[in-house]
Design a protein around this motif. Structure first.
Motif, PDB file in Angstrom:
ATOM      1  N   PRO A   6       8.320  54.141  92.933  1.00 41.23           N
ATOM      2  CA  PRO A   6       7.450  53.710  91.833  1.00 41.23           C
ATOM      3  C   PRO A   6       6.936  54.841  90.954  1.00 41.23           C
ATOM      4  CG  PRO A   6       6.924  52.491  93.817  1.00 41.23           C
ATOM      5  CD  PRO A   6       7.906  53.543  94.224  1.00 41.23           C
ATOM      6  N   GLY A   7       6.586  55.986  91.544  1.00 40.37           N
ATOM      7  CA  GLY A   7       6.083  57.099  90.739  1.00 40.37           C
ATOM      8  C   GLY A   7       7.094  57.583  89.711  1.00 40.37           C
ATOM      9  N   PRO A   8       8.315  57.929  90.136  1.00 43.75           N
ATOM     10  CA  PRO A   8       9.337  58.294  89.155  1.00 43.75           C
ATOM     11  C   PRO A   8       9.662  57.175  88.181  1.00 43.75           C
ATOM     12  CG  PRO A   8       9.964  59.078  91.326  1.00 43.75           C
ATOM     13  CD  PRO A   8       8.751  58.227  91.509  1.00 43.75           C
TER      14      PRO A   8
ATOM     15  N   VAL B 252       3.313  48.468  78.988  1.00 45.76           N
ATOM     16  CA  VAL B 252       3.703  49.721  79.641  1.00 45.76           C
ATOM     17  C   VAL B 252       2.523  50.490  80.230  1.00 45.76           C
ATOM     18  CG1 VAL B 252       4.672  52.022  79.214  1.00 45.76           C
ATOM     19  CG2 VAL B 252       5.891  49.976  78.443  1.00 45.76           C
ATOM     20  N   PRO B 253       1.415  50.728  79.521  1.00 47.87           N
ATOM     21  CA  PRO B 253       0.341  51.555  80.101  1.00 47.87           C
ATOM     22  C   PRO B 253      -0.188  51.038  81.439  1.00 47.87           C
ATOM     23  CG  PRO B 253       0.019  51.311  77.742  1.00 47.87           C
ATOM     24  CD  PRO B 253       1.126  50.374  78.108  1.00 47.87           C
ATOM     25  N   ALA B 254      -0.470  49.737  81.532  1.00 47.88           N
ATOM     26  CA  ALA B 254      -0.984  49.182  82.787  1.00 47.88           C
ATOM     27  C   ALA B 254       0.066  49.270  83.893  1.00 47.88           C
ATOM     28  CB  ALA B 254      -1.416  47.730  82.578  1.00 47.88           C
ATOM     29  N   LEU B 255       1.330  49.058  83.537  1.00 54.06           N
ATOM     30  CA  LEU B 255       2.401  49.132  84.533  1.00 54.06           C
ATOM     31  C   LEU B 255       2.537  50.558  85.049  1.00 54.06           C
ATOM     32  CD1 LEU B 255       4.704  47.741  86.034  1.00 54.06           C
ATOM     33  CD2 LEU B 255       6.166  48.150  84.038  1.00 54.06           C
ATOM     34  N   ARG B 256       2.456  51.529  84.178  1.00 54.76           N
ATOM     35  CA  ARG B 256       2.515  52.931  84.610  1.00 54.76           C
ATOM     36  C   ARG B 256       1.394  53.256  85.584  1.00 54.76           C
ATOM     37  NH1 ARG B 256       4.847  57.191  81.490  1.00 54.76           N
ATOM     38  NH2 ARG B 256       2.893  58.322  81.775  1.00 54.76           N
ATOM     39  N   ARG B 257       0.184  52.782  85.278  1.00 52.13           N
ATOM     40  CA  ARG B 257      -0.951  53.066  86.170  1.00 52.13           C
ATOM     41  C   ARG B 257      -0.719  52.445  87.545  1.00 52.13           C
ATOM     42  NH1 ARG B 257      -3.867  52.069  81.388  1.00 52.13           N
ATOM     43  NH2 ARG B 257      -4.286  49.904  82.020  1.00 52.13           N
ATOM     44  N   ARG B 258      -0.244  51.207  87.585  1.00 47.01           N
ATOM     45  CA  ARG B 258      -0.060  50.542  88.871  1.00 47.01           C
ATOM     46  C   ARG B 258       1.032  51.209  89.702  1.00 47.01           C
ATOM     47  NH1 ARG B 258       1.616  44.329  90.489  1.00 47.01           N
ATOM     48  NH2 ARG B 258       1.066  44.588  92.678  1.00 47.01           N
ATOM     49  N   LEU B 259       2.120  51.594  89.066  1.00 49.13           N
ATOM     50  CA  LEU B 259       3.217  52.209  89.801  1.00 49.13           C
ATOM     51  C   LEU B 259       2.844  53.580  90.342  1.00 49.13           C
ATOM     52  CD1 LEU B 259       6.267  51.270  87.543  1.00 49.13           C
ATOM     53  CD2 LEU B 259       5.547  50.193  89.681  1.00 49.13           C
ATOM     54  N   GLY B 260       1.841  54.205  89.756  1.00 50.49           N
ATOM     55  CA  GLY B 260       1.447  55.532  90.207  1.00 50.49           C
ATOM     56  C   GLY B 260       0.485  55.549  91.374  1.00 50.49           C
TER      57      GLY B 260
ATOM     58  N   VAL C 169       2.051  46.349  96.563  1.00 54.82           N
ATOM     59  CA  VAL C 169       3.506  46.281  96.395  1.00 54.82           C
ATOM     60  C   VAL C 169       3.862  45.750  95.010  1.00 54.82           C
ATOM     61  CG1 VAL C 169       5.644  45.245  97.234  1.00 54.82           C
ATOM     62  CG2 VAL C 169       3.879  45.908  98.852  1.00 54.82           C
ATOM     63  N   PRO C 170       4.645  46.491  94.238  1.00 53.43           N
ATOM     64  CA  PRO C 170       5.063  45.963  92.931  1.00 53.43           C
ATOM     65  C   PRO C 170       6.042  44.800  93.118  1.00 53.43           C
ATOM     66  CG  PRO C 170       5.432  48.347  93.100  1.00 53.43           C
ATOM     67  CD  PRO C 170       5.139  47.847  94.479  1.00 53.43           C
ATOM     68  N   GLY C 171       6.009  43.860  92.220  1.00 51.41           N
ATOM     69  CA  GLY C 171       6.991  42.794  92.243  1.00 51.41           C
ATOM     70  C   GLY C 171       8.325  43.282  91.708  1.00 51.41           C
ATOM     71  N   VAL C 172       9.391  42.568  92.032  1.00 54.97           N
ATOM     72  CA  VAL C 172      10.704  42.919  91.497  1.00 54.97           C
ATOM     73  C   VAL C 172      10.708  42.728  89.977  1.00 54.97           C
ATOM     74  CG1 VAL C 172      13.155  42.297  91.486  1.00 54.97           C
ATOM     75  CG2 VAL C 172      11.892  42.352  93.650  1.00 54.97           C
ATOM     76  N   GLU C 173      10.103  41.660  89.509  1.00 56.93           N
ATOM     77  CA  GLU C 173      10.023  41.372  88.078  1.00 56.93           C
ATOM     78  C   GLU C 173       8.691  41.903  87.559  1.00 56.93           C
ATOM     79  OE1 GLU C 173      11.351  37.648  85.266  1.00 56.93           O
ATOM     80  OE2 GLU C 173      10.493  37.233  87.235  1.00 56.93           O
TER      81      GLU C 173
ATOM     82  N   MET D 283      12.256  51.371  98.080  1.00 56.00           N
ATOM     83  CA  MET D 283      11.817  51.301  99.470  1.00 56.00           C
ATOM     84  C   MET D 283      10.337  50.971  99.589  1.00 56.00           C
ATOM     85  SD  MET D 283      14.299  51.654 101.585  1.00 56.00           S
ATOM     86  CE  MET D 283      14.971  50.479 100.429  1.00 56.00           C
ATOM     87  N   ALA D 284       9.582  51.165  98.511  1.00 64.19           N
ATOM     88  CA  ALA D 284       8.173  50.783  98.533  1.00 64.19           C
ATOM     89  C   ALA D 284       7.996  49.277  98.535  1.00 64.19           C
ATOM     90  CB  ALA D 284       7.452  51.377  97.325  1.00 64.19           C
TER      91      ALA D 284
END
Length: 474
Positions: free
Chosen positions: A266-268, A281-289, A406-410, A421-422
């Motif tokens: 998720p980080g990369p 995009v901004p909110a998604l970037r924050r969550r993945l980090g 855990v991020p969703g696939v979509e 793997m996360a």
């Protein structure tokens, strides 16, 4: 295992771009190709396979990072059968040991637990009972509010935890050990407990020829489905617009596609999303980090003789720089590798740790005195060759209430899908779950494409629909 189109032209049109040619990316591409979608896989490395990528030892391919499978890893077995190679799967008995206070102790069977000298007799019984009690937990949600420490202490007591479990958790997760969730440990115990013979001995599986043989059978099938794979092609950015994903940037190229599947951590993945573009995009970037990861370093030795008769040696010595010593040729015979005895020394650590940042030669020299301390007969001249492999994002840290992170696939960004793997939770990382996650992602994307096509067909004028259907058949 090299494959793909190298630097050749890959201009589309593409329905989906898959970023990463590990088992997740290949499995997703397999499903997309089956669905008739035009799929391009872009891989930064010069070979496919990801963490299961291989190098040559003798006349065989060996994984850069150690691999084996449990009886429950049926997705891998089904893939071998689907590719016409069920013969690749071989059953082995694995000997497991435990390095504690300067000695090696066997832990491969219930009887070994009863003989485990680092614990007094009463605690050996508690250790055995705790493993049995852990096996009775039927669903991970029962444990999600607990840390691994809280759960393990409740099962076997503080002394069992401090001498057996705590050193393993600290060796694996370092400073994150107190935060690791009970669900992570339950998965480990559940898998190992379900992969034993009637006598209680651990049963493991390995492929004849390893993952390289599986990839040799898999890549032609993918090519036959129209999947294109290009190695040596790092993606630097996912391009977006007001409607969602528009393509990716790969070197100096822009490759157009309305959908992208990212199979990196998720980080990369967050780093590939430019701040400009779609408002999600901004909110998604924050969550993945928010999900921490550890790197892995594997030193692989090609020795002219064995270190021991143990396959998997868990190490609890905090002064030893590795958490595991995996003697691969105590599982798969050295005759398959030109008579070499192969040993993985594996550790999980932050990517900025001194050991991770050493040169290959420095890693080797640094490791020799530690090996000599563990195996007094060992000498440097046993080593005929050595290899150092690194993975910057190898192990997600599974914390309490991890299902909330855990991020969703979509994703919230239209056209962007994630599979890493996360996201295999509650299972832990491994090729079987990489395969399963990729298959699920590929099927989901194919279903979304079919749904969108049906919706368009219902709203389009009849003449336009006829033209479109004719173009599809072209």
């Amino acid at each position: 295992m090299t494959a793909g189109d190298g630097g050749q032209d890959v201009r589309g049109p593409w329905d989906v771009i898959v970023v990463g040619a590990g088992f997740t990316g290949l499995a997703a591409a397999h499903e997309l190709g089956r669905a008739g979608l035009r799929c391009l896989v872009l891989e930064a490395d010069d070979r496919v396979g990801g963490l299961a990528g291989t190098f040559t030892v003798g006349d065989r391919q060996l994984e850069r990072f150690y691999h084996h499978w449990f009886a429950s890893d049926t997705d891998i077995f089904r893939l071998c059968a689907d590719l016409g190679r069920p013969d690749l799967v071989r059953r082995h008995h694995g000997r497991t040991g435990f390095y504690y206070a300067g000695g090696i102790h066997r832990l491969s069977s219930p009887l070994d637990v009863l003989r485990f000298a680092p614990l007094p007799p009463a605690d050996r019984l508690r250790l055995g009972r705790s493993v049995l009690r852990a096996g009775r937990v039927r669903h991970w949600r029962e444990l999600e509010a607990l840390t691994a420490e809280e759960w393990l202490v409740s099962l076997g007591g503080r002394r069992v935890y401090d001498r057996v479990w705590r050193p393993l958790l600290e060796g694996k997760f370092g400073p994150y050990a107190p935060e690791v969730g009970a669900t992570w440990m339950w998965t480990k115990l559940h898998l190992r407990g379900g992969s034993r013979s009637r006598s209680g001995r651990e049963v493991l599986y390995y492929l004849v020829g390893g993952c390289g043989a599986l990839l040799d059978a898999w890549l032609p099938r993918l090519a036959g489905l129209g999947v294109r794979i290009r190695t040596g092609s790092p993606v630097s950015e996912v391009l977006t617009g007001p409607e969602g994903v528009t393509g990716v940037r790969c070197g100096d190229e822009v490759i157009d596609a309305p959908r992208a599947l990212l199979t990196c951590a998720p980080g990369p993945a967050a780093g590939l999303l430019a701040e400009s573009g779609h408002p999600a995009v901004p909110a998604l970037r924050r969550r993945l980090g928010t999900i921490p990861y550890l790197a892995n370093l594997c030193l692989v030795l090609e020795n002219d003789r064995p270190l021991s008769d143990t396959y998997w040696l868990n190490v609890t010595d905090p002064h030893f720089p590795y958490v595991g010593v995996i003697e691969h040729t105590n599982l798969d015979a050295p005759e398959h590798y030109g008579g070499r005895h192969l040993v993985y020394l594996s550790t999980y650590l932050p990517a900025d740790a001194p050991l991770y940042r050493m040169s290959d030669a420095e890693v080797f020299r640094h490791s020799l005195p530690h090996l000599r301390r563990m195996f007094p007969a060992f000498r440097a001249d046993w080593v005929r060759a050595h290899h150092v492999w690194r993975a910057g994002h190898a192990q997600p840290v599974i914390t309490r209430h991890y299902s909330r992170a855990v991020p969703g696939v979509e994703s919230a960004l239209p056209g962007l899908y994630l599979a890493s793997m996360a996201q295999v939770f509650p299972e832990d990382r491994g090729t079987n779950y990489a395969l399963r996650g990729g298959q699920r992602a590929g099927r989901l994307i194919a279903d979304r494409v079919r749904t969108a096509a049906r919706r368009t067909d219902r709203t389009a004028p009849p003449h336009d629909a006829a033209l479109r259907i004719g173009a599809d058949h072209d």
